[in-house]
Scaffold this motif. Structure first.
Motif, PDB file in Angstrom:
ATOM      1  N   ASP A 614       0.841  -1.206   0.000  1.00  0.00           N
ATOM      2  CA  ASP A 614       0.000   0.000   0.000  1.00  0.00           C
ATOM      3  C   ASP A 614       0.874   1.253   0.000  1.00  0.00           C
ATOM      4  O   ASP A 614       0.672   2.180  -0.780  1.00  0.00           O
ATOM      5  CB  ASP A 614      -0.895   0.051   1.255  1.00  0.00           C
ATOM      6  CG  ASP A 614      -1.872  -1.116   1.351  1.00  0.00           C
ATOM      7  OD1 ASP A 614      -2.219  -1.686   0.306  1.00  0.00           O
ATOM      8  OD2 ASP A 614      -2.274  -1.444   2.497  1.00  0.00           O
ATOM      9  N   CYS A 615       1.856   1.253   0.926  1.00  0.00           N
ATOM     10  CA  CYS A 615       2.718   2.432   1.052  1.00  0.00           C
ATOM     11  C   CYS A 615       3.499   2.662  -0.230  1.00  0.00           C
ATOM     12  O   CYS A 615       3.682   3.793  -0.674  1.00  0.00           O
ATOM     13  CB  CYS A 615       3.701   2.264   2.214  1.00  0.00           C
ATOM     14  SG  CYS A 615       2.872   2.201   3.797  1.00  0.00           S
ATOM     15  N   TRP A 616       3.947   1.552  -0.803  1.00  0.00           N
ATOM     16  CA  TRP A 616       4.719   1.664  -2.043  1.00  0.00           C
ATOM     17  C   TRP A 616       3.882   2.289  -3.168  1.00  0.00           C
ATOM     18  O   TRP A 616       4.307   3.240  -3.813  1.00  0.00           O
ATOM     19  CB  TRP A 616       5.230   0.278  -2.458  1.00  0.00           C
ATOM     20  CG  TRP A 616       5.694   0.234  -3.891  1.00  0.00           C
ATOM     21  CD1 TRP A 616       6.858   0.744  -4.377  1.00  0.00           C
ATOM     22  CD2 TRP A 616       5.007  -0.337  -5.010  1.00  0.00           C
ATOM     23  NE1 TRP A 616       6.933   0.542  -5.734  1.00  0.00           N
ATOM     24  CE2 TRP A 616       5.819  -0.124  -6.137  1.00  0.00           C
ATOM     25  CE3 TRP A 616       3.786  -1.005  -5.154  1.00  0.00           C
ATOM     26  CZ2 TRP A 616       5.447  -0.564  -7.416  1.00  0.00           C
ATOM     27  CZ3 TRP A 616       3.422  -1.444  -6.423  1.00  0.00           C
ATOM     28  CH2 TRP A 616       4.236  -1.219  -7.532  1.00  0.00           C
ATOM     29  N   VAL A 617       2.687   1.770  -3.392  1.00  0.00           N
ATOM     30  CA  VAL A 617       1.907   2.259  -4.525  1.00  0.00           C
ATOM     31  C   VAL A 617       1.463   3.701  -4.274  1.00  0.00           C
ATOM     32  O   VAL A 617       1.427   4.530  -5.186  1.00  0.00           O
ATOM     33  CB  VAL A 617       0.739   1.310  -4.872  1.00  0.00           C
ATOM     34  CG1 VAL A 617      -0.480   1.530  -3.971  1.00  0.00           C
ATOM     35  CG2 VAL A 617       0.334   1.463  -6.332  1.00  0.00           C
ATOM     36  N   GLN A 618       1.205   4.027  -2.996  1.00  0.00           N
ATOM     37  CA  GLN A 618       0.846   5.417  -2.685  1.00  0.00           C
ATOM     38  C   GLN A 618       2.033   6.352  -2.920  1.00  0.00           C
ATOM     39  O   GLN A 618       1.877   7.462  -3.434  1.00  0.00           O
ATOM     40  CB  GLN A 618       0.361   5.533  -1.236  1.00  0.00           C
ATOM     41  CG  GLN A 618      -1.010   4.901  -1.018  1.00  0.00           C
ATOM     42  CD  GLN A 618      -1.270   4.535   0.446  1.00  0.00           C
ATOM     43  OE1 GLN A 618      -0.432   4.781   1.309  1.00  0.00           O
ATOM     44  NE2 GLN A 618      -2.421   3.935   0.710  1.00  0.00           N
ATOM     45  N   ALA A 619       3.212   5.879  -2.545  1.00  0.00           N
ATOM     46  CA  ALA A 619       4.414   6.694  -2.743  1.00  0.00           C
ATOM     47  C   ALA A 619       4.692   6.889  -4.232  1.00  0.00           C
ATOM     48  O   ALA A 619       5.031   7.979  -4.687  1.00  0.00           O
ATOM     49  CB  ALA A 619       5.622   6.035  -2.073  1.00  0.00           C
ATOM     50  N   ARG A 620       4.537   5.805  -4.989  1.00  0.00           N
ATOM     51  CA  ARG A 620       4.787   5.907  -6.423  1.00  0.00           C
ATOM     52  C   ARG A 620       3.762   6.842  -7.071  1.00  0.00           C
ATOM     53  O   ARG A 620       4.084   7.591  -7.977  1.00  0.00           O
ATOM     54  CB  ARG A 620       4.749   4.520  -7.074  1.00  0.00           C
ATOM     55  CG  ARG A 620       5.996   3.680  -6.808  1.00  0.00           C
ATOM     56  CD  ARG A 620       7.218   4.283  -7.528  1.00  0.00           C
ATOM     57  NE  ARG A 620       6.963   4.402  -8.949  1.00  0.00           N
ATOM     58  CZ  ARG A 620       7.018   5.538  -9.637  1.00  0.00           C
ATOM     59  NH1 ARG A 620       7.346   6.671  -9.033  1.00  0.00           N
ATOM     60  NH2 ARG A 620       6.746   5.564 -10.922  1.00  0.00           N
ATOM     61  N   LEU A 621       2.542   6.790  -6.598  1.00  0.00           N
ATOM     62  CA  LEU A 621       1.500   7.663  -7.140  1.00  0.00           C
ATOM     63  C   LEU A 621       1.837   9.126  -6.857  1.00  0.00           C
ATOM     64  O   LEU A 621       1.726   9.985  -7.731  1.00  0.00           O
ATOM     65  CB  LEU A 621       0.142   7.296  -6.527  1.00  0.00           C
ATOM     66  CG  LEU A 621      -1.066   8.056  -7.066  1.00  0.00           C
ATOM     67  CD1 LEU A 621      -1.344   7.669  -8.509  1.00  0.00           C
ATOM     68  CD2 LEU A 621      -2.312   7.776  -6.210  1.00  0.00           C
ATOM     69  N   ARG A 622       2.290   9.389  -5.621  1.00  0.00           N
ATOM     70  CA  ARG A 622       2.655  10.773  -5.293  1.00  0.00           C
ATOM     71  C   ARG A 622       3.834  11.235  -6.143  1.00  0.00           C
ATOM     72  O   ARG A 622       3.880  12.366  -6.615  1.00  0.00           O
ATOM     73  CB  ARG A 622       2.964  10.912  -3.795  1.00  0.00           C
ATOM     74  CG  ARG A 622       1.712  10.999  -2.943  1.00  0.00           C
ATOM     75  CD  ARG A 622       2.032  11.561  -1.565  1.00  0.00           C
ATOM     76  NE  ARG A 622       2.801  10.601  -0.773  1.00  0.00           N
ATOM     77  CZ  ARG A 622       2.252   9.651  -0.021  1.00  0.00           C
ATOM     78  NH1 ARG A 622       0.931   9.546   0.039  1.00  0.00           N
ATOM     79  NH2 ARG A 622       3.011   8.820   0.653  1.00  0.00           N
ATOM     80  N   GLY A 623       4.772  10.330  -6.350  1.00  0.00           N
ATOM     81  CA  GLY A 623       5.923  10.649  -7.205  1.00  0.00           C
ATOM     82  C   GLY A 623       5.470  10.943  -8.625  1.00  0.00           C
ATOM     83  O   GLY A 623       5.955  11.880  -9.274  1.00  0.00           O
ATOM     84  N   LEU A 624       4.524  10.145  -9.094  1.00  0.00           N
ATOM     85  CA  LEU A 624       4.006  10.336 -10.451  1.00  0.00           C
ATOM     86  C   LEU A 624       3.340  11.710 -10.581  1.00  0.00           C
ATOM     87  O   LEU A 624       3.570  12.441 -11.550  1.00  0.00           O
ATOM     88  CB  LEU A 624       3.003   9.227 -10.777  1.00  0.00           C
ATOM     89  CG  LEU A 624       2.331   9.327 -12.148  1.00  0.00           C
ATOM     90  CD1 LEU A 624       3.335   9.032 -13.253  1.00  0.00           C
ATOM     91  CD2 LEU A 624       1.144   8.363 -12.248  1.00  0.00           C
ATOM     92  N   VAL A 625       2.523  12.054  -9.587  1.00  0.00           N
ATOM     93  CA  VAL A 625       1.834  13.349  -9.626  1.00  0.00           C
ATOM     94  C   VAL A 625       2.859  14.483  -9.683  1.00  0.00           C
ATOM     95  O   VAL A 625       2.711  15.443 -10.438  1.00  0.00           O
ATOM     96  CB  VAL A 625       0.890  13.493  -8.414  1.00  0.00           C
ATOM     97  CG1 VAL A 625       0.358  14.922  -8.303  1.00  0.00           C
ATOM     98  CG2 VAL A 625      -0.272  12.510  -8.525  1.00  0.00           C
ATOM     99  N   ARG A 626       3.928  14.347  -8.911  1.00  0.00           N
ATOM    100  CA  ARG A 626       4.979  15.385  -8.937  1.00  0.00           C
ATOM    101  C   ARG A 626       5.643  15.450 -10.307  1.00  0.00           C
ATOM    102  O   ARG A 626       5.861  16.535 -10.858  1.00  0.00           O
ATOM    103  CB  ARG A 626       6.038  15.091  -7.862  1.00  0.00           C
ATOM    104  CG  ARG A 626       5.679  15.586  -6.477  1.00  0.00           C
ATOM    105  CD  ARG A 626       6.884  15.542  -5.552  1.00  0.00           C
ATOM    106  NE  ARG A 626       7.348  14.176  -5.345  1.00  0.00           N
ATOM    107  CZ  ARG A 626       6.927  13.392  -4.344  1.00  0.00           C
ATOM    108  NH1 ARG A 626       6.038  13.843  -3.477  1.00  0.00           N
ATOM    109  NH2 ARG A 626       7.381  12.160  -4.224  1.00  0.00           N
ATOM    110  N   ASP A 627       5.977  14.280 -10.866  1.00  0.00           N
ATOM    111  CA  ASP A 627       6.641  14.252 -12.176  1.00  0.00           C
ATOM    112  C   ASP A 627       5.748  14.849 -13.260  1.00  0.00           C
ATOM    113  O   ASP A 627       6.194  15.632 -14.097  1.00  0.00           O
ATOM    114  CB  ASP A 627       6.998  12.809 -12.565  1.00  0.00           C
ATOM    115  CG  ASP A 627       8.183  12.286 -11.767  1.00  0.00           C
ATOM    116  OD1 ASP A 627       8.928  13.138 -11.212  1.00  0.00           O
ATOM    117  OD2 ASP A 627       8.370  11.060 -11.689  1.00  0.00           O
TER     118      ASP A 627
END
Ligand SMILES: [Zn+2]
Length: 910
Positions: A614-627
């Motif tokens: 869960d934490c991983w996919v949420q972190a990746r999603l936040r990273g994606l939004v930033r990118d």
């Protein structure tokens, strides 16, 4: 609760959604000066569409700009900025007139036979019947343009703007009429601009002949020409003043072949002594360079061609002949008179009319011109001082270069379809009247015998006013006050001069402001082999067929993701097909998420306990939004689309969804928070994808919203209960009106989650590869020992996903920090510095295992050597520290892997 259809049916969806969006008013600006609650203080985002020709049929060029502009508009709209995208079409002077003339020709008629009025009546009728097609096709692309504000370059408002612009320029002395050298299209019988002439290399001849000296006995100057018929209009022969061959002839007279006129031999340094014979015939009436020399030396100008490019009365015995017949006949007569020296094969750069295709003739003609230098200077300044930014930046130089060398703009066209020039000539006193309204009489002599100039304006004159004329200029309308200047002008780099530069010049001149702050140029679309698409090559891709076969989203995504600013892109049907598969992937992931809602309770018992996944996919999603945010603000939409695609397909659908299945099966809070994560990732991904693929995302998002809200109603939580699966802030009326995901600052925990889950991914990939190599049946659960050092505690908590994804037997999985006696005879892997032992003895072939290890060691060694060399090179001094550090870490990791591989080799050989 509803279930989603198995497959996404774009045919049943696209038209229905478009109609819904349009009818609901989503295409109109959220802050509208025409509505009572209007707030002038909010800055809008505005694009004027490059108006397609009213004669047009959708091609990939349209599909490209519509997709790109719709992406920008949808993105800004979702950011809560009032947006306006103004649609419309261009009357397209020559193109439309040719269509109607073609129809007339089928009746055996020419336009002169039916007269101007009847011709225009037929052209309007044609426009009403066929003119709307292009905009219906643009709708199919999903364009969220405000159709209430649709404009046409010949509509009354825009016609008023054109008159106003012409009269203002005339009154400022920036428009004048006079004889000038222009490009004449004999087929279309009109002047065409320099930009409407295309040069093609074609085989031809250089004709050498004798210019006999008057009053001499056989003395001559040899001269060469590519167009012998222009000899009829020669008014001098020019030589270089320092050319010893001809110095003696300067000032004497030579005799024009056949016609017998005497013309002077003049000296001019412009003459290139190396080219041809070193002597140049001068035809000021039919060559732009000769025209300049003629002006300098005061030579007479003789026109020898009429408007159909037949020889006129100045051509003596050749009068009435077509230009090419005259060429042949004159040359034959000159040969008979012993004036011909030779003909030489020669590659010509032939000017052809972009529309008609026939060879364009430089001619002297009385036309209307815009004195362009003062306008061009202002337009240069606007880019130089940064009021306008061109993306990509390299086109700035091209823009400067063109404007610095610009010639006066010939704006009159000898056509009937277009804005008629607002100039009248008094038939009694000869006065010229330039007026905003049709004059009733001559202001000088009161005569009522006025005749309007028969010509119309170049189409680009009206499209040059487009960004402000469409908003109501010259009136100070509420739309003009609020929406002008517009924001971005997006178009292909091929019309930077035709259109963009002219809008900048006209915008500055008439409104005192730049018409837009950014010019975004996209590239041209070529076929999959990089060839230009053309009917003759048979490689044209029809966007309508593509949309029929694969859906609009697939076409849009392919165009948007395949493009970078200013660069041409290659398009293949295969790419569109694979993006159709992406639309299906999104749909299937959506089906899974909706199913997950059924498996989870409607609200949780306690505070969330997130799993590593869960934490991983949420972190990746936040990273994606930033990118995506960073890339969008720097106009790198294609790259942003690629990142969203990668995330959705490779991380969310391929990894998280698999783990979510395990977590949902646990039930209770674990299932609730898993479903919540699934909804959050899907919802955010759909928001990010919406500007690229508006249809499938809107459709799926609608289903998601409905499913979640039904659960909330069905659930026993009541209004005060937890918000269940709804996003913070609730659900908007439509995805196209939903909030854009905003980036949040990066937290340390994000990187930790990504790194830790990365270990799980690495292990799963390596074990899966080993299973494939050893041909282990996919259903067979195998034991495993993982030696993970200090990372063991993290991995020990991931036994379940690890086992499920890698096909391990969880009861036979050990994860430990150290291992003193390494098991021999087992398949041993080194993964990110960890060791994995898979007891696949019965499957292990020692020789194969040895060569596999050897190959792997070779690969790792080569990386070690490469990085050692890199770090010993000047790179280590020059590159920024974090970059060097990263390379050092890579080296250390490779060295560690190499040591472990070496250890395994020893175990194997023991
Ligand atoms: Zn008069």
């Amino acid at each position: 609760m509803e279930t989603l259809p198995k497959a996404y049916d774009f045919r049943a969806t696209e038209q229905r959604l478009y109609q819904w969006w349009e009818e609901t008013g989503f295409f109109e600006p959220a802050n509208d000066p025409k509505k009572p609650d209007f707030d002038p203080g909010i800055k809008p985002f505005v694009i004027s569409i490059p108006p397609p020709n009213v004669t047009g049929e959708l091609h990939l060029g349209h599909a490209m700009f519509v997709s790109m502009e719709d992406l920008m508009i949808r993105y800004h709209r979702m950011r809560g900025i009032p947006t306006l995208w103004v649609p419309g079409s261009d009357h397209a002077g020559i193109a439309t007139q040719m269509q109607v003339e073609r129809l007339l020709a089928q009746e055996g008629l020419r336009r002169e036979q039916i007269g101007r009025e009847e011709f225009l009546r037929r052209t309007w009728a044609w426009k009403e019947k066929y003119g709307g097609m292009i905009n219906r096709q643009i709708r199919r692309l999903g364009a969220s343009t405000d159709w209430n504000r649709e404009r046409f370059t010949l509509d009354p408002g825009l016609s008023r703007a054109v008159r106003e612009a012409f009269v203002r320029l005339y009154e400022k002395g920036l428009i004048y009429r006079g004889p000038r050298m222009i490009n004449w299209s004999p087929g279309l019988r009109t002047a065409v601009s320099d930009l409407e002439v295309e040069y093609t290399e074609e085989p031809g001849f250089l004709y050498y002949f004798k210019y006999m000296l008057a009053g001499s006995d056989g003395e001559f100057i040899p001269v060469a020409t590519t167009r012998p018929e222009t000899i009829l209009g020669d008014t001098a022969v020019a030589v270089h003043p320092d050319d010893p061959r001809y110095q003696a002839f300067i000032g004497r007279q030579v005799i024009v072949p056949i016609l017998g006129r005497e013309i002077p031999v003049i000296a001019d340094e412009y003459v290139d002594r190396e080219f041809g014979t070193g002597a140049l015939k001068i035809t000021p009436g039919h060559d732009p360079n000769d025209y300049q020399i003629g002006l300098k030396h005061g030579l007479p100008v003789i026109s020898v061609l009429d408007e159909a490019a037949r020889v006129n009365e100045n051509g003596g015995p050749y009068a009435g002949l077509d230009r090419f017949d005259a060429r042949k006949k004159l040359w034959a007569d000159m040969a008979a008179a012993d004036l011909v020296i030779k003909e030489e094969a020669y590659t010509l750069n032939v000017p052809r009319s972009q529309r008609g295709g026939e060879i364009v003739e430089p001619m002297i003609s009385t036309q209307w011109f815009v004195r362009i230098t003062p306008l061009a200077e202002a337009a240069l300044e606007a880019v130089r001082d940064g009021r306008i930014r061109i993306v990509p930046e390299r086109f700035t130089k091209v823009y400067y270069n063109w404007l610095e060398n610009i010639q006066d703009w010939c704006i009159s066209r000898q056509l009937w379809w277009g804005h008629r020039i607002p100039v009248w000539y008094c038939q009694d006193c000869g006065a010229t009247i330039v007026a905003r309204q049709d004059p009733q009489g001559c202001p000088d002599c009161r005569s009522r015998r006025l005749e309007q100039d028969p010509d119309v304006l170049d189409t680009w004159f009206s499209s040059g006013l487009w960004p402000f004329s469409t908003l109501g200029w010259p009136e100070e309308t509420p739309d003009f006050r609020y929406f002008y200047p517009t924001s971005v002008l997006e178009t292909g780099y091929d019309i930077l001069f035709f259109w963009v530069a002219r809008m900048i010049m006209m915008g500055l001149e008439f409104t005192g402001e730049v018409p837009f702050h950014t010019v975004y140029l996209h590239g041209l679309i070529r076929d999959e082999h990089g060839q230009k698409m053309s009917k003759s090559k048979g490689n044209v891709i029809d966007p309508l067929t593509v949309m029929d076969d694969f859906g609009t989203d697939a076409l849009r995504f392919t165009l948007l993701v395949g493009s970078t600013p200013g660069n041409d892109m290659n398009l293949s049907i295969k790419k569109v097909e694979s993006n159709r598969n992406f639309a299906n992937k999104i749909w299937n992931a959506g089906r899974f998420v909706l199913g997950a809602l059924n498996q989870a309770p409607a609200h949780p018992e306690s505070e969330p306990k997130w799993t590593l996944a869960d934490c991983w996919v949420q972190a990746r999603l936040r990273g994606l939004v930033r990118d995506v945010d960073r890339l969008f603000t720097s106009y790198q939409y294609g790259e942003a689309g690629r990142l969203i695609y990668e995330f959705f397909w490779s991380e969310f659908a391929d990894w998280y969804v698999e783990i979510a299945k395990l977590q949902l099966a646990e039930g209770g809070d674990r299932a609730f928070y898993t479903a919540k994560t699934l909804v959050e990732v899907l919802d955010t991904s759909l928001r990010l994808l919406h500007p690229f693929t508006p249809f499938v995302t809107e459709e799926l998002w609608g289903h998601l919203k409905k499913a979640v809200l039904e659960l909330q109603v069905d659930g026993d939580g009541g209004p005060d209960a937890l918000q269940g699966f709804s996003p913070d802030g609730g659900w908007e009326a439509a995805l196209m009106a939903a909030r854009w995901p905003l980036p949040v600052a990066k937290e340390d925990s994000e990187e930790r989650s990504v790194n830790q889950f990365g270990l799980v991914m690495d292990l799963v990939r390596a074990i899966r590869n080993a299973r494939v190599e050893k041909k282990v049946a996919p259903s067979k659960r195998i034991p495993a020992v993982i030696v993970a050092g200090e990372r063991a505690p993290i991995l020990q908590q991931q036994g379940k996903p690890l086992s499920a994804l890698a096909g391990l037997d969880p009861s036979l999985l050990t994860i430990q920090q150290e291992m003193t006696d390494k098991p021999a005879g087992q398949t041993a892997l080194v993964v990110s510095g960890m060791q994995v032992f898979l007891p696949l003895e019965e499957l292990v072939n020692k020789d194969e295992e040895k060569s596999r290890l050897q190959a792997e060691m070779e690969e790792v060694k080569s990386q070690v050597v490469r990085l050692e060399a890199l770090l010993a090179s000047p790179f280590a001094q020059k590159a920024p520290t974090p970059v060097v550090e990263k390379e050092k870490q890579k080296l250390a990791s490779y060295q560690e892997t190499l040591a472990k591989l070496d250890e395994q080799m020893k175990i194997l050989l023991a």
